[in-house]
Design a protein around this motif. Structure first.
Motif, PDB file in Angstrom:
ATOM      1  N   THR A 148       0.752   3.020  17.950  1.00 50.67           N
ATOM      2  CA  THR A 148       1.213   1.769  17.143  1.00 50.67           C
ATOM      3  C   THR A 148       1.233   1.606  15.092  1.00 50.67           C
ATOM      4  OG1 THR A 148       0.621   0.426  18.272  1.00 50.67           O
ATOM      5  CG2 THR A 148       2.103  -0.123  16.247  1.00 50.67           C
ATOM      6  N   PRO A 149       2.449   2.177  14.411  1.00 51.01           N
ATOM      7  CA  PRO A 149       2.099   1.795  12.376  1.00 51.01           C
ATOM      8  C   PRO A 149       1.948   0.846  11.876  1.00 51.01           C
ATOM      9  CG  PRO A 149       4.340   2.127  13.447  1.00 51.01           C
ATOM     10  CD  PRO A 149       3.888   1.948  14.405  1.00 51.01           C
ATOM     11  N   ILE A 150       0.764   0.682  10.930  1.00 54.56           N
ATOM     12  CA  ILE A 150       0.530  -0.174  10.089  1.00 54.56           C
ATOM     13  C   ILE A 150       1.379  -0.257   8.594  1.00 54.56           C
ATOM     14  CG2 ILE A 150      -0.818  -1.728   9.563  1.00 54.56           C
ATOM     15  CD1 ILE A 150      -2.518  -0.619  11.629  1.00 54.56           C
ATOM     16  N   ARG A 151       2.215  -1.397   8.915  1.00 59.20           N
ATOM     17  CA  ARG A 151       3.089  -1.313   7.780  1.00 59.20           C
ATOM     18  C   ARG A 151       2.809  -2.332   6.517  1.00 59.20           C
ATOM     19  NH1 ARG A 151       6.983  -0.367  11.771  1.00 59.20           N
ATOM     20  NH2 ARG A 151       8.072   1.776  11.651  1.00 59.20           N
ATOM     21  N   ASP A 152       3.021  -1.968   4.588  1.00 58.03           N
ATOM     22  CA  ASP A 152       2.890  -2.884   3.813  1.00 58.03           C
ATOM     23  C   ASP A 152       4.036  -3.861   3.553  1.00 58.03           C
ATOM     24  OD1 ASP A 152       4.455  -1.684   2.900  1.00 58.03           O
ATOM     25  OD2 ASP A 152       3.109   0.112   1.646  1.00 58.03           O
ATOM     26  N   GLU A 153       3.770  -4.820   2.808  1.00 55.16           N
ATOM     27  CA  GLU A 153       5.174  -5.969   2.849  1.00 55.16           C
ATOM     28  C   GLU A 153       6.251  -4.793   2.738  1.00 55.16           C
ATOM     29  OE1 GLU A 153       3.811  -7.769  -0.555  1.00 55.16           O
ATOM     30  OE2 GLU A 153       2.362  -9.532   0.597  1.00 55.16           O
ATOM     31  N   ALA A 154       6.591  -3.405   2.416  1.00 58.38           N
ATOM     32  CA  ALA A 154       7.579  -3.526   2.023  1.00 58.38           C
ATOM     33  C   ALA A 154       8.057  -2.270   3.216  1.00 58.38           C
ATOM     34  CB  ALA A 154       7.078  -2.046   0.294  1.00 58.38           C
ATOM     35  N   GLY A 155       7.257  -2.720   3.785  1.00 59.57           N
ATOM     36  CA  GLY A 155       7.921  -1.555   4.965  1.00 59.57           C
ATOM     37  C   GLY A 155       6.904  -0.007   4.982  1.00 59.57           C
ATOM     38  N   ARG A 156       6.157  -0.078   4.296  1.00 60.02           N
ATOM     39  CA  ARG A 156       6.364   1.813   4.331  1.00 60.02           C
ATOM     40  C   ARG A 156       4.884   1.472   5.356  1.00 60.02           C
ATOM     41  NH1 ARG A 156       6.476   1.888  -1.487  1.00 60.02           N
ATOM     42  NH2 ARG A 156       4.829   0.258  -1.836  1.00 60.02           N
ATOM     43  N   THR A 157       4.695   2.769   6.133  1.00 54.93           N
ATOM     44  CA  THR A 157       3.807   3.260   7.231  1.00 54.93           C
ATOM     45  C   THR A 157       2.355   3.631   6.417  1.00 54.93           C
ATOM     46  OG1 THR A 157       5.019   3.646   9.356  1.00 54.93           O
ATOM     47  CG2 THR A 157       2.651   3.950   9.411  1.00 54.93           C
ATOM     48  N   THR A 158       1.466   2.320   6.200  1.00 53.66           N
ATOM     49  CA  THR A 158       0.153   3.019   5.302  1.00 53.66           C
ATOM     50  C   THR A 158      -1.193   3.605   6.889  1.00 53.66           C
ATOM     51  OG1 THR A 158      -0.511   0.619   5.904  1.00 53.66           O
ATOM     52  CG2 THR A 158       1.036   1.152   3.649  1.00 53.66           C
ATOM     53  N   HIS A 159      -1.018   3.041   7.456  1.00 48.68           N
ATOM     54  CA  HIS A 159      -1.962   3.418   9.047  1.00 48.68           C
ATOM     55  C   HIS A 159      -1.361   3.510  10.234  1.00 48.68           C
ATOM     56  CE1 HIS A 159      -3.579   1.636   5.267  1.00 48.68           C
ATOM     57  NE2 HIS A 159      -5.023   2.650   5.353  1.00 48.68           N
ATOM     58  N   TRP A 160      -2.406   3.887  10.968  1.00 45.64           N
ATOM     59  CA  TRP A 160      -1.670   3.856  12.431  1.00 45.64           C
ATOM     60  C   TRP A 160      -2.624   3.623  12.503  1.00 45.64           C
ATOM     61  CZ3 TRP A 160       3.342   5.563  14.555  1.00 45.64           C
ATOM     62  CH2 TRP A 160       3.253   6.161  14.260  1.00 45.64           C
ATOM     63  N   PHE A 161      -2.725   2.760  14.019  1.00 48.75           N
ATOM     64  CA  PHE A 161      -3.475   2.209  14.923  1.00 48.75           C
ATOM     65  C   PHE A 161      -3.488   2.627  16.544  1.00 48.75           C
ATOM     66  CE2 PHE A 161      -4.958  -1.249  18.136  1.00 48.75           C
ATOM     67  CZ  PHE A 161      -6.147  -0.914  17.471  1.00 48.75           C
ATOM     68  N   GLY A 162      -4.463   3.831  16.953  1.00 51.13           N
ATOM     69  CA  GLY A 162      -4.554   4.151  18.064  1.00 51.13           C
ATOM     70  C   GLY A 162      -5.322   3.653  19.419  1.00 51.13           C
ATOM     71  N   ILE A 163      -5.076   3.136  20.500  1.00 48.63           N
ATOM     72  CA  ILE A 163      -5.735   3.075  21.737  1.00 48.63           C
ATOM     73  C   ILE A 163      -5.865   4.673  22.194  1.00 48.63           C
ATOM     74  CG2 ILE A 163      -6.186   1.196  23.073  1.00 48.63           C
ATOM     75  CD1 ILE A 163      -4.639  -0.826  22.004  1.00 48.63           C
TER      76      ILE A 163
END
Length: 244
Positions: free
Chosen positions: A40-55
Motif C-alpha cells: 500500500t502506498p504511503i503519501r505525504d500531504e501533497a499526495g506524493r508517494t513517499t513510502h510503501w507499506f508491505g505485508i
C-alpha cells in the motif's frame, strides 16, 4: 521468477495504487517458499508517494494444499472420463450438468447435446412415474430403458445417489445383451418344457394303445391287499370273462 517479480513491482510503483501478488522468498535454509504480499502506498500531504507499506504472509501450506487439491481433481476427472460405465450428474431438477465419454457413447449424443438435456429426456416415457419415485430416494438401483439419439431403446442398469449439494450422480451399465441372454434362456426353458410335455403325452397315449390292444392279461395289484387296481379289461373279458 525474479524478473517477473521485478516487472510486477515496477508496474505497481508506476500505478501508485495498492496491489497484491504472490512470489517466493528464500529462507536461511535456502528453501524458496511462496508468500502472499500486499503493498500500500504511503503519501505525504501533497499526495506524493513517499513510502510503501508491505505485508508478507507465508502461504506455502495453502499452496501445497491447493496443489494436492488440483492433483486430486485431475485424477478424479481422469477416472471420470476413462470409466467404462456411463456416468451422469444432474442438478436437483434432473438437468444434466456433467457426463463422461461413456455416457455420450451409450446415448449416441455429443457432450454438448447431452448437457442441453435432462434425465427426463433420456428415460422412456413409460417409466417416468418410476423415475419420480427413484429420484425422491437417497439412492436407487434398478433397470431403465433410455431413448438413444436414433430413437432406439436401450436397457441399462443404473445405480444413483443424491449428493450432499442436492445434485445426483448415476452410474449406468448397458445390460441389453444380458437381458437378451436371459430372455433367450427363459424361452429355451419354456420350449424344453413344451417339448417334454408333448413327449410324455405321446408316450402315455402309446402305452394306453398297447395296454388296450394286447391279448396278454395285464394287472396292477395293490401290495397291501393283493386286489387289482387296474387291468386291460378287453383282454380279461376275452380270455377269462372278467370285467374291471
Amino acid at each position: 521468477v525474479y524478473g517477473d517479480v521485478v516487472r510486477r513491482w515496477m508496474s505497481v510503483r508506476a500505478a501508485g495504487e495498492p496491489a497484491e501478488m504472490v512470489f517466493p522468498l528464500r529462507g536461511r535454509d535456502g528453501v524458496l517458499r511462496p508468500f502472499h504480499t500486499r503493498v500500500t502506498p504511503i503519501r505525504d500531504e501533497a499526495g506524493r508517494t513517499t513510502h510503501w507499506f508491505g505485508i508478507n504472509t507465508d502461504v506455502s501450506a495453502l499452496s501445497e494444499t491447493e496443489a494436492r487439491l488440483r492433483a486430486s481433481e485431475e485424477q478424479l476427472r481422469e477416472v471420470f472420463e476413462r470409466a467404462g460405465d456411463a456416468i451422469f450428474i444432474t442438478d436437483a431438477g434432473g438437468r444434466l450438468v456433467d457426463v463422461n465419454h461413456a455416457a455420450c457413447v451409450i446415448g449416441q449424443f455429443s457432450r454438448d447435446e447431452m448437457l442441453a438435456m435432462s434425465v427426463w429426456d433420456l428415460i422412456d416415457q413409460g417409466e417416468q412415474d418410476a423415475l419420480v419415485d427413484a429420484r425422491s430416494r437417497e439412492d436407487s438401483i434398478r433397470d431403465w430403458k433410455i431413448r438413444r439419439k436414433d430413437g432406439s431403446l436401450l436397457d441399462v442398469e443404473v445405480s444413483s445417489r443424491r449428493l450432499s449439494d442436492g445434485r445426483r450422480i448415476g452410474v449406468a451399465r448397458d445390460v441389453s445383451a444380458r437381458r437378451r441372454a436371459e430372455q433367450a434362456e427363459k424361452q429355451a426353458l419354456s420350449d424344453l418344457v413344451t417339448t417334454q410335455t408333448a413327449r410324455a403325452t405321446d408316450a402315455e397315449r402309446q402305452l394306453k394303445n398297447f395296454w388296450d390292444a394286447s391279448e396278454d392279461l395285464f394287472a396292477i395289484v395293490s401290495s397291501a391287499d393283493g386286489v387289482p387296481r387296474m387291468i386291460n379289461e378287453r383282454a380279461w373279458m376275452g380270455v377269462l370273462g372278467y370285467s374291471a
